[in-house]
Design a protein around this motif. Sequence first.
Motif, PDB file in Angstrom:
ATOM      1  N   VAL A 156      54.310   2.661  -3.632  1.00 50.71           N
ATOM      2  CA  VAL A 156      54.300   3.676  -4.965  1.00 50.71           C
ATOM      3  C   VAL A 156      53.201   3.491  -5.319  1.00 50.71           C
ATOM      4  O   VAL A 156      52.833   4.015  -6.498  1.00 50.71           O
ATOM      5  CB  VAL A 156      55.734   3.163  -5.628  1.00 50.71           C
ATOM      6  CG1 VAL A 156      55.653   3.733  -6.822  1.00 50.71           C
ATOM      7  CG2 VAL A 156      56.649   3.332  -4.750  1.00 50.71           C
ATOM      8  N   ASN A 157      52.675   1.783  -5.644  1.00 50.15           N
ATOM      9  CA  ASN A 157      51.441   1.975  -6.593  1.00 50.15           C
ATOM     10  C   ASN A 157      50.827   2.454  -6.741  1.00 50.15           C
ATOM     11  O   ASN A 157      49.670   2.746  -6.987  1.00 50.15           O
ATOM     12  CB  ASN A 157      51.859   0.079  -6.208  1.00 50.15           C
ATOM     13  CG  ASN A 157      51.378  -0.011  -4.419  1.00 50.15           C
ATOM     14  OD1 ASN A 157      51.645   0.260  -3.750  1.00 50.15           O
ATOM     15  ND2 ASN A 157      50.282  -1.188  -4.519  1.00 50.15           N
ATOM     16  N   LEU A 158      50.385   2.738  -4.822  1.00 49.91           N
ATOM     17  CA  LEU A 158      48.822   3.482  -4.814  1.00 49.91           C
ATOM     18  C   LEU A 158      49.106   5.056  -4.877  1.00 49.91           C
ATOM     19  O   LEU A 158      47.932   5.547  -5.359  1.00 49.91           O
ATOM     20  CB  LEU A 158      48.323   3.787  -2.989  1.00 49.91           C
ATOM     21  CG  LEU A 158      48.653   2.255  -2.514  1.00 49.91           C
ATOM     22  CD1 LEU A 158      48.491   2.524  -0.688  1.00 49.91           C
ATOM     23  CD2 LEU A 158      46.888   1.971  -3.657  1.00 49.91           C
ATOM     24  N   ILE A 159      49.942   5.926  -5.086  1.00 51.69           N
ATOM     25  CA  ILE A 159      50.489   6.791  -5.984  1.00 51.69           C
ATOM     26  C   ILE A 159      50.200   6.672  -7.729  1.00 51.69           C
ATOM     27  O   ILE A 159      49.884   7.799  -7.547  1.00 51.69           O
ATOM     28  CB  ILE A 159      52.216   7.661  -5.133  1.00 51.69           C
ATOM     29  CG1 ILE A 159      52.092   7.098  -3.519  1.00 51.69           C
ATOM     30  CG2 ILE A 159      52.237   8.610  -5.518  1.00 51.69           C
ATOM     31  CD1 ILE A 159      53.769   7.876  -3.469  1.00 51.69           C
ATOM     32  N   LEU A 160      50.949   5.936  -7.539  1.00 47.86           N
ATOM     33  CA  LEU A 160      50.965   5.942  -9.446  1.00 47.86           C
ATOM     34  C   LEU A 160      49.689   5.399 -10.021  1.00 47.86           C
ATOM     35  O   LEU A 160      49.813   5.321 -10.997  1.00 47.86           O
ATOM     36  CB  LEU A 160      52.495   5.304  -9.478  1.00 47.86           C
ATOM     37  CG  LEU A 160      53.421   5.318  -9.743  1.00 47.86           C
ATOM     38  CD1 LEU A 160      54.921   5.174 -10.208  1.00 47.86           C
ATOM     39  CD2 LEU A 160      53.816   7.178 -10.205  1.00 47.86           C
TER      40      LEU A 160
ATOM     41  N   ARG B 104      45.328   7.451 -10.643  1.00 46.31           N
ATOM     42  CA  ARG B 104      45.215   8.384 -11.859  1.00 46.31           C
ATOM     43  C   ARG B 104      44.104  10.039 -11.649  1.00 46.31           C
ATOM     44  O   ARG B 104      44.125  10.802 -12.455  1.00 46.31           O
ATOM     45  CB  ARG B 104      44.755   7.510 -13.213  1.00 46.31           C
ATOM     46  CG  ARG B 104      46.450   6.717 -13.754  1.00 46.31           C
ATOM     47  CD  ARG B 104      45.335   6.258 -15.313  1.00 46.31           C
ATOM     48  NE  ARG B 104      45.370   7.596 -15.889  1.00 46.31           N
ATOM     49  CZ  ARG B 104      44.638   7.111 -16.153  1.00 46.31           C
ATOM     50  NH1 ARG B 104      42.788   6.396 -16.550  1.00 46.31           N
ATOM     51  NH2 ARG B 104      44.131   8.293 -17.632  1.00 46.31           N
ATOM     52  N   THR B 105      43.515   9.586 -10.568  1.00 50.38           N
ATOM     53  CA  THR B 105      43.118  10.695 -10.023  1.00 50.38           C
ATOM     54  C   THR B 105      43.855  11.753  -9.728  1.00 50.38           C
ATOM     55  O   THR B 105      43.528  13.261 -10.072  1.00 50.38           O
ATOM     56  CB  THR B 105      41.759  10.921  -8.655  1.00 50.38           C
ATOM     57  OG1 THR B 105      42.871  10.455  -7.543  1.00 50.38           O
ATOM     58  CG2 THR B 105      41.022  10.132  -9.287  1.00 50.38           C
ATOM     59  N   LYS B 106      45.031  11.891  -9.298  1.00 49.51           N
ATOM     60  CA  LYS B 106      46.130  12.566  -8.719  1.00 49.51           C
ATOM     61  C   LYS B 106      46.905  12.729 -10.680  1.00 49.51           C
ATOM     62  O   LYS B 106      47.636  11.718 -10.829  1.00 49.51           O
ATOM     63  CB  LYS B 106      46.925  11.697  -7.936  1.00 49.51           C
ATOM     64  CG  LYS B 106      48.274  12.461  -7.593  1.00 49.51           C
ATOM     65  CD  LYS B 106      48.986  12.390  -6.664  1.00 49.51           C
ATOM     66  CE  LYS B 106      48.239  12.183  -4.574  1.00 49.51           C
ATOM     67  NZ  LYS B 106      49.045  11.847  -3.646  1.00 49.51           N
TER      68      LYS B 106
ATOM     69  N   GLN C 282      45.892   5.437 -19.307  1.00 42.35           N
ATOM     70  CA  GLN C 282      45.489   7.210 -20.932  1.00 42.35           C
ATOM     71  C   GLN C 282      45.551   6.114 -21.566  1.00 42.35           C
ATOM     72  O   GLN C 282      44.828   6.695 -22.380  1.00 42.35           O
ATOM     73  CB  GLN C 282      46.252   7.553 -20.460  1.00 42.35           C
ATOM     74  CG  GLN C 282      46.668   8.777 -20.246  1.00 42.35           C
ATOM     75  CD  GLN C 282      47.988   9.973 -20.763  1.00 42.35           C
ATOM     76  OE1 GLN C 282      48.561   9.181 -20.041  1.00 42.35           O
ATOM     77  NE2 GLN C 282      48.126  10.648 -21.348  1.00 42.35           N
ATOM     78  N   ILE C 283      46.325   5.332 -22.340  1.00 43.37           N
ATOM     79  CA  ILE C 283      46.052   5.165 -23.678  1.00 43.37           C
ATOM     80  C   ILE C 283      44.393   4.410 -23.682  1.00 43.37           C
ATOM     81  O   ILE C 283      44.544   4.579 -24.900  1.00 43.37           O
ATOM     82  CB  ILE C 283      47.130   3.831 -23.819  1.00 43.37           C
ATOM     83  CG1 ILE C 283      48.379   4.720 -24.421  1.00 43.37           C
ATOM     84  CG2 ILE C 283      47.054   3.163 -25.288  1.00 43.37           C
ATOM     85  CD1 ILE C 283      50.081   3.708 -24.108  1.00 43.37           C
TER      86      ILE C 283
END
Length: 167
Positions: free
Chosen positions: A74-78, A81-83, A159-160
């Motif tokens: 989950v950590n790698l997926i979330l 941020r390119t995804k 993102q913020i």
Amino acid sequence: MNKSVNDNLYETRNDLVKEIVLLSDTQFNSKPDMNKWSIAQVCHHLVLVEKASIKAIAWGLKEIDSTRVERKKVNLILLDRTKKFKAPKIVEPDEDSFEVQQIVYLLKDSRKKLISFLNTIEDKSVLAEKSMKHPALGELPLDQWIEQIYLHERRHIEQIKEIKLLL
């Protein structure tokens, strides 16, 4: 609950609040462009995700024939941020303006409700045994639903920071 999970929930939320607390309401509600969320909307989205996660975990705990599923990274997926992910309607933020203090209150309230809810689960081991379908990550063990809350928040803190540079 696992101490590191508690620590991560606490630490991530503190980092989020530090990022927003000194912003003016105007900065908070400014969009970097018309198709992007304001910082206020990102934060409102995080409140909605936390509330939806509580419901999903509660439903998952009630499932009788929920099977154990493979754990995901989950950590790698979330944290990648390119995804990009499209937020499900249920966790899309309001278009309304928010005051910083109003969102800080909503964030505190949703986290308090999450911690209270998690504290009602007597046998925490069941969280690894049962699963629930996540809209972006697929079938996830319930303990990873908890993990995704602070990882998702980490993603949006980045993102913020980017939005702040554009303001």
